[in-house]
Design an enzyme around this catalytic site. Structure first.
Site, PDB file in Angstrom:
ATOM      1  N   ARG A 135      -4.094  12.935 -14.521  1.00  0.00           N
ATOM      2  CA  ARG A 135      -4.878  12.657 -15.729  1.00  0.00           C
ATOM      3  C   ARG A 135      -3.949  12.131 -16.830  1.00  0.00           C
ATOM      4  NH1 ARG A 135      -7.855  17.849 -18.052  1.00  0.00           N
ATOM      5  NH2 ARG A 135      -5.663  18.466 -18.203  1.00  0.00           N
TER       6      ARG A 135
ATOM      7  N   TYR B  17      -7.610  28.037  -3.156  1.00  0.00           N
ATOM      8  CA  TYR B  17      -8.280  28.710  -2.042  1.00  0.00           C
ATOM      9  C   TYR B  17      -9.278  29.712  -2.597  1.00  0.00           C
ATOM     10  CZ  TYR B  17      -4.740  32.146  -3.229  1.00  0.00           C
ATOM     11  OH  TYR B  17      -3.941  33.010  -3.924  1.00  0.00           O
TER      12      TYR B  17
ATOM     13  N   LYS C 153       6.535  31.367 -12.934  1.00  0.00           N
ATOM     14  CA  LYS C 153       7.441  30.633 -12.033  1.00  0.00           C
ATOM     15  C   LYS C 153       8.577  29.927 -12.781  1.00  0.00           C
ATOM     16  CE  LYS C 153       4.101  30.029  -8.333  1.00  0.00           C
ATOM     17  NZ  LYS C 153       3.385  29.118  -7.425  1.00  0.00           N
TER      18      LYS C 153
ATOM     19  N   MET D 102      -5.163  22.568  -2.831  1.00  0.00           N
ATOM     20  CA  MET D 102      -4.244  23.715  -2.855  1.00  0.00           C
ATOM     21  C   MET D 102      -4.940  25.002  -3.281  1.00  0.00           C
ATOM     22  SD  MET D 102      -0.620  22.609  -4.274  1.00  0.00           S
ATOM     23  CE  MET D 102       0.210  21.137  -3.791  1.00  0.00           C
TER      24      MET D 102
HETATM   25  P1  NDP Z   1      -0.311  23.358 -13.823  1.00  0.00           P
HETATM   26  O1  NDP Z   1      -1.035  23.977 -14.969  1.00  0.00           O
HETATM   27  O2  NDP Z   1       1.176  23.301 -13.839  1.00  0.00           O
HETATM   28  O3  NDP Z   1      -0.815  21.813 -13.622  1.00  0.00           O
HETATM   29  C1  NDP Z   1      -2.176  21.510 -13.658  1.00  0.00           C
HETATM   30  C2  NDP Z   1      -2.412  20.096 -13.159  1.00  0.00           C
HETATM   31  O4  NDP Z   1      -3.833  19.899 -13.027  1.00  0.00           O
HETATM   32  C3  NDP Z   1      -1.916  19.003 -14.102  1.00  0.00           C
HETATM   33  O5  NDP Z   1      -1.532  17.880 -13.344  1.00  0.00           O
HETATM   34  C4  NDP Z   1      -3.183  18.689 -14.923  1.00  0.00           C
HETATM   35  O6  NDP Z   1      -3.216  17.370 -15.449  1.00  0.00           O
HETATM   36  C5  NDP Z   1      -4.243  18.803 -13.863  1.00  0.00           C
HETATM   37  N1  NDP Z   1      -5.585  19.104 -14.372  1.00  0.00           N
HETATM   38  C6  NDP Z   1      -6.008  20.291 -14.891  1.00  0.00           C
HETATM   39  N2  NDP Z   1      -7.317  20.194 -15.224  1.00  0.00           N
HETATM   40  C7  NDP Z   1      -7.715  18.942 -14.897  1.00  0.00           C
HETATM   41  C8  NDP Z   1      -8.950  18.238 -14.997  1.00  0.00           C
HETATM   42  N3  NDP Z   1     -10.029  18.830 -15.490  1.00  0.00           N
HETATM   43  N4  NDP Z   1      -9.006  16.979 -14.562  1.00  0.00           N
HETATM   44  C9  NDP Z   1      -7.900  16.363 -14.046  1.00  0.00           C
HETATM   45  N5  NDP Z   1      -6.698  16.974 -13.933  1.00  0.00           N
HETATM   46  C10 NDP Z   1      -6.611  18.250 -14.350  1.00  0.00           C
HETATM   47  O7  NDP Z   1      -0.870  24.136 -12.521  1.00  0.00           O
HETATM   48  P2  NDP Z   1      -0.139  24.284 -11.108  1.00  0.00           P
HETATM   49  O8  NDP Z   1       0.435  22.951 -10.777  1.00  0.00           O
HETATM   50  O9  NDP Z   1       0.749  25.473 -11.119  1.00  0.00           O
HETATM   51  O10 NDP Z   1      -1.363  24.641 -10.119  1.00  0.00           O
HETATM   52  C11 NDP Z   1      -2.272  23.658  -9.653  1.00  0.00           C
HETATM   53  C12 NDP Z   1      -3.171  24.255  -8.575  1.00  0.00           C
HETATM   54  O11 NDP Z   1      -2.434  24.544  -7.395  1.00  0.00           O
HETATM   55  C13 NDP Z   1      -3.837  25.568  -9.005  1.00  0.00           C
HETATM   56  O12 NDP Z   1      -5.201  25.493  -8.660  1.00  0.00           O
HETATM   57  C14 NDP Z   1      -3.122  26.626  -8.162  1.00  0.00           C
HETATM   58  O13 NDP Z   1      -3.983  27.707  -7.870  1.00  0.00           O
HETATM   59  C15 NDP Z   1      -2.782  25.827  -6.901  1.00  0.00           C
HETATM   60  N6  NDP Z   1      -1.632  26.409  -6.150  1.00  0.00           N
HETATM   61  C16 NDP Z   1      -1.852  26.893  -4.875  1.00  0.00           C
HETATM   62  C17 NDP Z   1      -0.810  27.440  -4.110  1.00  0.00           C
HETATM   63  C18 NDP Z   1      -1.083  27.949  -2.711  1.00  0.00           C
HETATM   64  O14 NDP Z   1      -0.220  28.654  -2.143  1.00  0.00           O
HETATM   65  N7  NDP Z   1      -2.215  27.637  -2.104  1.00  0.00           N
HETATM   66  C19 NDP Z   1       0.561  27.539  -4.656  1.00  0.00           C
HETATM   67  C20 NDP Z   1       0.704  26.965  -5.993  1.00  0.00           C
HETATM   68  C21 NDP Z   1      -0.382  26.451  -6.695  1.00  0.00           C
HETATM   69  P3  NDP Z   1      -2.552  17.018 -16.884  1.00  0.00           P
HETATM   70  O15 NDP Z   1      -1.096  16.820 -16.608  1.00  0.00           O
HETATM   71  O16 NDP Z   1      -3.239  15.789 -17.295  1.00  0.00           O
HETATM   72  O17 NDP Z   1      -2.809  18.190 -17.781  1.00  0.00           O
END
Ligand code: NDP
Length: 272
Positions: free
Chosen positions: A153, A222, A67, A220
């Site tokens: 986090r 699924y 993306k 988000m």
């Molecule tokens: P990114 O990798 O960009 O961001 C991940 C986020 O999750 C960060 O804020 C990270 O925190 C946090 N995180 C990851 N692991 C942990 C943990 N163990 N404990 C606490 N926080 C955690 O991913 P995306 O933002 O692209 O995606 C996030 C989710 O959204 C995914 O599951 C994706 O599948 C879903 N999604 C669904 C869509 C839909 O159409 N339904 C569309 C787009 C995304 P930190 O900053 O501290 O690392």
């Protein structure tokens, strides 16, 4: 007339439901389209896009991990893509690559239409500050919630993200706040999990008190019940996964390409 060609590009891509969703939409209008899954090499995204452009494709959806590269590859960006810093929908017109982001609009439409929940005047909690959270923050703010709290986090990332949206929040009279997971205590009307913690089945350190019986707890992700969804369900909140968001973001992409608004409810239903 020749069949219009589309694709979804990702790595991995086998799991993608986008071809099925777009074919379901096309059949609602008696349209014949071609929509394929394309596995792009991790170091070959721009070559993949160039090939689609030269082969006359009309557009492409973009999924993990491309993306941000799609954002860079776009010649023209929508406001939604600019504010998200990421692109999930490309349109190819006269050799130009036009980038948009329909993820946030997909989330908001699912909450408003299918869950029949207001966002205006509500207290919203957004968990996460990654690409997905960044993509939904503007569409949430323009709905004028009373409060939007972001928790992540890594707190510095949450602060950096919120800073970029302070002016929009102010003009929409939304109170923007940042908190740590541990400090969250009061209940919210809508809690959105935009972290990827569910991918590893990891629980977030959240108190049960953030969920009330009227809370919509929206993950988000699924396709599976995450620890976040389990916790919210145990606290008697209303619980949603991200399937509706997926279908709604696809509907907005379909509208960009075809100028037609598909009926999303039967498509969500068929995937359930
Ligand atoms: P990114 O990798 O960009 O961001 C991940 C986020 O999750 C960060 O804020 C990270 O925190 C946090 N995180 C990851 N692991 C942990 C943990 N163990 N404990 C606490 N926080 C955690 O991913 P995306 O933002 O692209 O995606 C996030 C989710 O959204 C995914 O599951 C994706 O599948 C879903 N999604 C669904 C869509 C839909 O159409 N339904 C569309 C787009 C995304 P930190 O900053 O501290 O690392």
């Amino acid at each position: 007339m020749s069949t219009e060609k589309f694709a979804v590009i990702g790595h991995p891509i086998e799991h993608s439901k986008s071809p099925l969703i777009h074919q379901a939409f096309a059949s609602q209008f008696g349209k014949s389209i071609s929509y394929e899954k394309l596995l792009s090499p991790l170091d070959g995204f721009s070559e993949t896009v160039s090939r689609l452009l030269s082969e006359g494709y009309r557009g492409a959806n973009i999924t993990v991990p491309f993306k941000f590269e799609a954002f860079e590859a776009s010649h023209v960006l929508s406001d939604r893509a600019t504010s998200a810093g990421a692109v999930n929908t490309l349109s190819f017109k006269h050799e130009q690559i036009i980038g948009d982001n329909t993820d946030g609009c997909g989330l908001v439409n699912d909450i408003l239409r299918h869950w029949r929940r207001n966002i205006e005047g509500q207290k919203i909690l957004l968990l996460g500050a990654g690409g997905a959270a960044q993509g939904v923050i503007l569409p949430l703010l323009v709905q004028k919630p009373a409060l939007l709290t972001v928790a992540n986090r890594s707190l510095d990332k949450a602060h950096m993200m919120v800073q970029r949206f302070e002016a929009v929040a102010q003009s929409n009279q939304v109170k923007l706040a940042v908190q740590t997971f541990n400090d969250l205590a009061e209940n919210y009307d809508i809690v959105i999990n935009a972290t990827s913690a569910g991918l590893q089945a990891e629980a977030l350190p959240l108190k049960d008190t953030i969920f009330a019986h009227h809370t919509l707890a929206y993950d988000m992700m699924y396709g599976r019940e995450t620890p976040f969804m389990q916790q919210a369900r145990a606290a008697k909140a209303q619980v949603s996964d991200g399937l509706g968001m997926l279908v709604e973001q696809a509907a907005e992409a379909f509208y960009i390409w075809h100028g037609l608004r598909p009926d999303t409810a039967p498509v969500i239903q068929s995937f359930r």
